[in-house]
Design a protein around this motif. Sequence first.
Motif, PDB file in Angstrom:
ATOM      1  N   ILE A   1       0.808  -1.051   0.125  1.00 20.34           N
ATOM      2  CA  ILE A   1      -0.097   0.175   0.018  1.00 20.34           C
ATOM      3  C   ILE A   1       0.952   1.213  -0.070  1.00 20.34           C
ATOM      4  CG2 ILE A   1      -1.550   1.182   1.298  1.00 20.34           C
ATOM      5  CD1 ILE A   1      -2.570  -1.355   2.587  1.00 20.34           C
ATOM      6  N   TYR A   2       0.675   1.971  -1.031  1.00 21.20           N
ATOM      7  CA  TYR A   2       1.437   3.382  -0.895  1.00 21.20           C
ATOM      8  C   TYR A   2       0.593   4.622  -0.601  1.00 21.20           C
ATOM      9  CZ  TYR A   2       4.204   6.922  -3.315  1.00 21.20           C
ATOM     10  OH  TYR A   2       5.078   8.048  -3.706  1.00 21.20           O
ATOM     11  N   ILE A   3       1.258   5.281   0.431  1.00 16.09           N
ATOM     12  CA  ILE A   3       0.536   6.446   0.959  1.00 16.09           C
ATOM     13  C   ILE A   3       0.820   7.822   0.076  1.00 16.09           C
ATOM     14  CG2 ILE A   3       0.368   8.110   2.843  1.00 16.09           C
ATOM     15  CD1 ILE A   3      -0.623   5.224   3.653  1.00 16.09           C
ATOM     16  N   ALA A   4      -0.033   8.443  -0.264  1.00 18.45           N
ATOM     17  CA  ALA A   4       0.014   9.730  -1.330  1.00 18.45           C
ATOM     18  C   ALA A   4      -0.484  11.039  -0.638  1.00 18.45           C
ATOM     19  CB  ALA A   4      -0.517   9.463  -2.611  1.00 18.45           C
ATOM     20  N   GLY A   5      -0.001  12.021  -0.894  1.00 13.41           N
ATOM     21  CA  GLY A   5      -0.655  13.309  -0.265  1.00 13.41           C
ATOM     22  C   GLY A   5       0.200  14.367  -0.574  1.00 13.41           C
ATOM     23  N   LYS A   6      -0.055  15.638  -0.177  1.00 11.49           N
ATOM     24  CA  LYS A   6       0.434  17.098  -0.270  1.00 11.49           C
ATOM     25  C   LYS A   6       1.967  17.202   0.531  1.00 11.49           C
ATOM     26  CE  LYS A   6      -0.263  21.778   0.030  1.00 11.49           C
ATOM     27  NZ  LYS A   6      -0.392  22.445  -1.645  1.00 11.49           N
ATOM     28  N   VAL A   7       3.028  17.550  -0.070  1.00 17.14           N
ATOM     29  CA  VAL A   7       4.130  17.589   0.622  1.00 17.14           C
ATOM     30  C   VAL A   7       4.532  19.143   0.259  1.00 17.14           C
ATOM     31  CG1 VAL A   7       6.714  17.045   0.819  1.00 17.14           C
ATOM     32  CG2 VAL A   7       5.005  15.264   0.387  1.00 17.14           C
ATOM     33  N   THR A   8       4.602  19.619  -0.760  1.00 20.47           N
ATOM     34  CA  THR A   8       5.187  20.937  -1.319  1.00 20.47           C
ATOM     35  C   THR A   8       4.063  21.793  -0.670  1.00 20.47           C
ATOM     36  OG1 THR A   8       6.097  19.939  -3.373  1.00 20.47           O
ATOM     37  CG2 THR A   8       5.701  22.314  -3.261  1.00 20.47           C
ATOM     38  N   GLY A   9       4.659  22.883  -0.241  1.00 21.29           N
ATOM     39  CA  GLY A   9       3.905  23.947   0.300  1.00 21.29           C
ATOM     40  C   GLY A   9       3.665  23.833   1.912  1.00 21.29           C
ATOM     41  N   LEU A  10       3.778  22.579   2.363  1.00 20.00           N
ATOM     42  CA  LEU A  10       3.880  22.304   3.912  1.00 20.00           C
ATOM     43  C   LEU A  10       5.057  22.394   4.609  1.00 20.00           C
ATOM     44  CD1 LEU A  10       1.169  19.354   3.778  1.00 20.00           C
ATOM     45  CD2 LEU A  10       0.903  21.656   4.209  1.00 20.00           C
ATOM     46  N   THR A  11       5.153  22.555   5.885  1.00 18.72           N
ATOM     47  CA  THR A  11       6.057  22.698   6.635  1.00 18.72           C
ATOM     48  C   THR A  11       6.908  21.253   6.651  1.00 18.72           C
ATOM     49  OG1 THR A  11       5.358  22.226   8.758  1.00 18.72           O
ATOM     50  CG2 THR A  11       5.450  24.655   7.825  1.00 18.72           C
ATOM     51  N   ILE A  12       7.894  21.044   7.055  1.00 25.96           N
ATOM     52  CA  ILE A  12       8.682  19.617   7.210  1.00 25.96           C
ATOM     53  C   ILE A  12       7.538  18.822   8.217  1.00 25.96           C
ATOM     54  CG2 ILE A  12      10.710  18.196   7.808  1.00 25.96           C
ATOM     55  CD1 ILE A  12      12.227  20.317   6.562  1.00 25.96           C
ATOM     56  N   GLU A  13       7.624  19.708   9.194  1.00 28.77           N
ATOM     57  CA  GLU A  13       6.717  19.092  10.438  1.00 28.77           C
ATOM     58  C   GLU A  13       5.333  18.689  10.047  1.00 28.77           C
ATOM     59  OE1 GLU A  13       8.282  22.069  10.768  1.00 28.77           O
ATOM     60  OE2 GLU A  13      10.216  21.410  11.748  1.00 28.77           O
TER      61      GLU A  13
ATOM     62  N   THR B   1       0.432   6.536   7.674  1.00 24.37           N
ATOM     63  CA  THR B   1       1.063   5.108   7.677  1.00 24.37           C
ATOM     64  C   THR B   1       0.470   4.280   8.933  1.00 24.37           C
ATOM     65  OG1 THR B   1       3.004   5.926   6.690  1.00 24.37           O
ATOM     66  CG2 THR B   1       3.266   3.797   7.781  1.00 24.37           C
ATOM     67  N   LYS B   2       0.231   4.722  10.223  1.00 26.97           N
ATOM     68  CA  LYS B   2      -0.082   4.166  11.431  1.00 26.97           C
ATOM     69  C   LYS B   2      -1.193   3.651  11.095  1.00 26.97           C
ATOM     70  CE  LYS B   2      -0.357   4.225  16.265  1.00 26.97           C
ATOM     71  NZ  LYS B   2      -0.053   5.031  17.465  1.00 26.97           N
ATOM     72  N   PHE B   3      -2.335   4.566  10.726  1.00 26.68           N
ATOM     73  CA  PHE B   3      -3.567   4.276  10.470  1.00 26.68           C
ATOM     74  C   PHE B   3      -3.909   3.249   9.421  1.00 26.68           C
ATOM     75  CE2 PHE B   3      -8.017   5.069   8.813  1.00 26.68           C
ATOM     76  CZ  PHE B   3      -8.677   5.105  10.023  1.00 26.68           C
ATOM     77  N   VAL B   4      -3.286   3.360   8.474  1.00 23.19           N
ATOM     78  CA  VAL B   4      -3.231   2.463   7.338  1.00 23.19           C
ATOM     79  C   VAL B   4      -3.038   0.934   7.674  1.00 23.19           C
ATOM     80  CG1 VAL B   4      -2.666   1.825   4.721  1.00 23.19           C
ATOM     81  CG2 VAL B   4      -3.281   3.929   5.226  1.00 23.19           C
ATOM     82  N   GLU B   5      -1.736   0.855   8.326  1.00 19.31           N
ATOM     83  CA  GLU B   5      -1.399  -0.390   8.980  1.00 19.31           C
ATOM     84  C   GLU B   5      -2.309  -1.096   9.875  1.00 19.31           C
ATOM     85  OE1 GLU B   5       3.488   0.427   9.189  1.00 19.31           O
ATOM     86  OE2 GLU B   5       2.365   0.608  10.891  1.00 19.31           O
ATOM     87  N   GLN B   6      -2.957  -0.319  10.558  1.00 18.66           N
ATOM     88  CA  GLN B   6      -4.094  -0.777  11.633  1.00 18.66           C
ATOM     89  C   GLN B   6      -5.458  -1.219  10.718  1.00 18.66           C
ATOM     90  OE1 GLN B   6      -4.486   2.375  14.220  1.00 18.66           O
ATOM     91  NE2 GLN B   6      -2.772   1.818  15.548  1.00 18.66           N
ATOM     92  N   GLN B   7      -5.639  -0.385   9.684  1.00 17.12           N
ATOM     93  CA  GLN B   7      -6.972  -0.676   8.876  1.00 17.12           C
ATOM     94  C   GLN B   7      -6.835  -2.000   8.040  1.00 17.12           C
ATOM     95  OE1 GLN B   7     -10.074   0.942   9.404  1.00 17.12           O
ATOM     96  NE2 GLN B   7      -8.958   1.731  11.113  1.00 17.12           N
ATOM     97  N   PHE B   8      -5.772  -2.116   7.662  1.00 19.19           N
ATOM     98  CA  PHE B   8      -5.542  -3.217   6.476  1.00 19.19           C
ATOM     99  C   PHE B   8      -4.711  -4.357   7.266  1.00 19.19           C
ATOM    100  CE2 PHE B   8      -6.160   0.270   3.526  1.00 19.19           C
ATOM    101  CZ  PHE B   8      -6.920  -0.349   2.732  1.00 19.19           C
ATOM    102  N   ASN B   9      -4.215  -4.146   8.450  1.00 20.37           N
ATOM    103  CA  ASN B   9      -3.645  -5.279   9.365  1.00 20.37           C
ATOM    104  C   ASN B   9      -2.292  -5.710   8.479  1.00 20.37           C
ATOM    105  OD1 ASN B   9      -3.119  -6.808  11.465  1.00 20.37           O
ATOM    106  ND2 ASN B   9      -4.223  -8.479  10.291  1.00 20.37           N
TER     107      ASN B   9
ATOM    108  N   ILE C   1      -8.037   2.586  -4.814  1.00 27.09           N
ATOM    109  CA  ILE C   1      -7.798   3.596  -4.349  1.00 27.09           C
ATOM    110  C   ILE C   1      -8.679   4.249  -3.238  1.00 27.09           C
ATOM    111  CG2 ILE C   1      -7.302   6.314  -5.009  1.00 27.09           C
ATOM    112  CD1 ILE C   1      -6.872   5.535  -7.802  1.00 27.09           C
ATOM    113  N   TYR C   2      -8.168   4.612  -1.946  1.00 26.35           N
ATOM    114  CA  TYR C   2      -8.708   4.936  -0.859  1.00 26.35           C
ATOM    115  C   TYR C   2      -8.542   6.345  -0.572  1.00 26.35           C
ATOM    116  CZ  TYR C   2      -9.618  -0.002  -0.042  1.00 26.35           C
ATOM    117  OH  TYR C   2     -10.122  -1.474  -0.219  1.00 26.35           O
TER     118      TYR C   2
END
Length: 117
Positions: A4-16, A26-34, A94-95
Amino acid sequence: MKKIYIAGKVTGLTIEEYQKNFRLATKFVEQQFNTKKVINPILLGGIQYTWEENMKLCIKELMDCDTVVFIPGWESSEGAKLENYIARSLGYNIYELKWSLVSDCFSDIHLIYGEEK
């Protein structure tokens, strides 16, 4: 399910901000998909690389997956839109995650393209 690949916005956000988003996703997806077979693209490249170099690294990993999970706000990211195009073109499932303002974490996941596994 391969990976499972996680995709989302990076550019324009702070590193934090983007590190928190991808870590929680990642943690949520690991739990949801076991599964521990979750690719967090933040761990692939880095700020020492150009956007193009980072995308090449990410797309290589995306090719080994069969499912993509998008973090809210991905629609305003050129990279995530490219990943969405590739995933749809290749028939990936796609989720999309939902964010809970009350608990300040991800609260739900729903299928937006493909078949439930």
